[in-house]
Design a protein around this motif. Structure first.
Motif, short mmCIF file in Angstrom:
data_model
loop_
_atom_site.label_atom_id
_atom_site.label_comp_id
_atom_site.label_asym_id
_atom_site.label_seq_id
_atom_site.Cartn_x
_atom_site.Cartn_y
_atom_site.Cartn_z
N THR A 1 0.87 -1.17 0.00
CA THR A 1 0.00 0.00 0.00
C THR A 1 0.90 1.22 0.00
O THR A 1 1.91 1.23 0.73
CB THR A 1 -0.85 0.06 1.29
N LEU A 2 0.57 2.20 -0.80
CA LEU A 2 1.30 3.47 -0.75
C LEU A 2 0.25 4.57 -0.71
O LEU A 2 -0.58 4.68 -1.62
CB LEU A 2 2.20 3.65 -1.97
N GLY A 3 0.26 5.34 0.37
CA GLY A 3 -0.74 6.39 0.52
C GLY A 3 -0.10 7.76 0.47
O GLY A 3 0.86 8.02 1.20
N THR A 4 -0.60 8.62 -0.41
CA THR A 4 -0.12 10.01 -0.46
C THR A 4 -1.28 10.89 0.00
O THR A 4 -2.33 10.39 0.40
CB THR A 4 0.31 10.41 -1.89
N LEU B 1 -3.91 10.14 -2.92
CA LEU B 1 -4.12 8.84 -3.53
C LEU B 1 -3.67 7.70 -2.62
O LEU B 1 -2.68 7.83 -1.89
CB LEU B 1 -3.27 8.80 -4.81
N LEU B 2 -4.41 6.58 -2.68
CA LEU B 2 -4.00 5.39 -1.95
C LEU B 2 -3.92 4.27 -2.99
O LEU B 2 -4.92 3.96 -3.65
CB LEU B 2 -5.07 5.08 -0.90
#
Lengths: 119, 119
Positions: free
Chosen positions: B72-75, B78-79
């Motif tokens: 998972t990469l969450g900014t 955006l996820l």
């Protein structure tokens, strides 16, 4: 409350947590609480992951997705759940594959501002 | 059911999903379903993320943590929730920051073996 106590509280609150660390984005660990043996060298892996996080952050910023806020990396033996405390530091919890990821994510979200206040 | 239908079903099942893609670990997209505009160039970001995933996989394997299974990469905007289908392919869903990450993770887990059967 010092860094160590915050890390300890996160570990205590998450089923299946091995350890919780406060890391610098330069790969240097600030503090760590170990609750159980992961059977994996979590520490060395996190140092390497820091470089990967820096790349992910650059990619996100280059594509106007905003700053990196949180991440999860799950392998067959380990689940690393992390959250940025500031552009220079992040908290990361190492869990077993069946660990409570949602709780880890929640506790990091509440703990991050408390840790930031002490940095 | 073709790849596209699987991607569509994942999007439909996840609140706040922008799109779902089947990507090669070489950064080349196999197929994609777009449900809503993310306001971010998700596609270009995913291509760049693929290189990052390859590094994460190498780090995990080097430290005996096993193969990379999910991420998972969450900014801020955006996820991205992903799961490896095979060593060469992964599924990734792009969500808004308030999207249902748990549901995305669950649906990818059930969909991955179905997609693998068709690869």
């Amino acid at each position: 409350m010092g860094f160590r106590e915050h890390l300890q509280e996160v570990c205590r609150g998450v089923d299946g947590a091995f350890s919780c660390s406060l890391m610098g984005m330069d790969g240097i660990e600030v503090d760590r609480h170990v609750q159980a043996d992961a059977g994996v060298d979590v520490q060395s892996m996190m140092v390497e992951m820091t470089g990967i996080l820096r790349s992910a952050r650059e990619a996100a910023e280059a594509h106007a997705a905003g700053g990196l806020a949180e991440f999860t990396l799950g392998t067959d033996r380990l689940l690393a759940v992390g959250r940025l405390v500031s552009p220079d530091y992040f908290l990361v919890v190492a869990l077993g594959p069946g660990g409570n990821q949602g709780k880890a994510r929640y506790l990091l979200r509440v703990t991050a501002p408390q840790v930031l206040a002490e940095l």
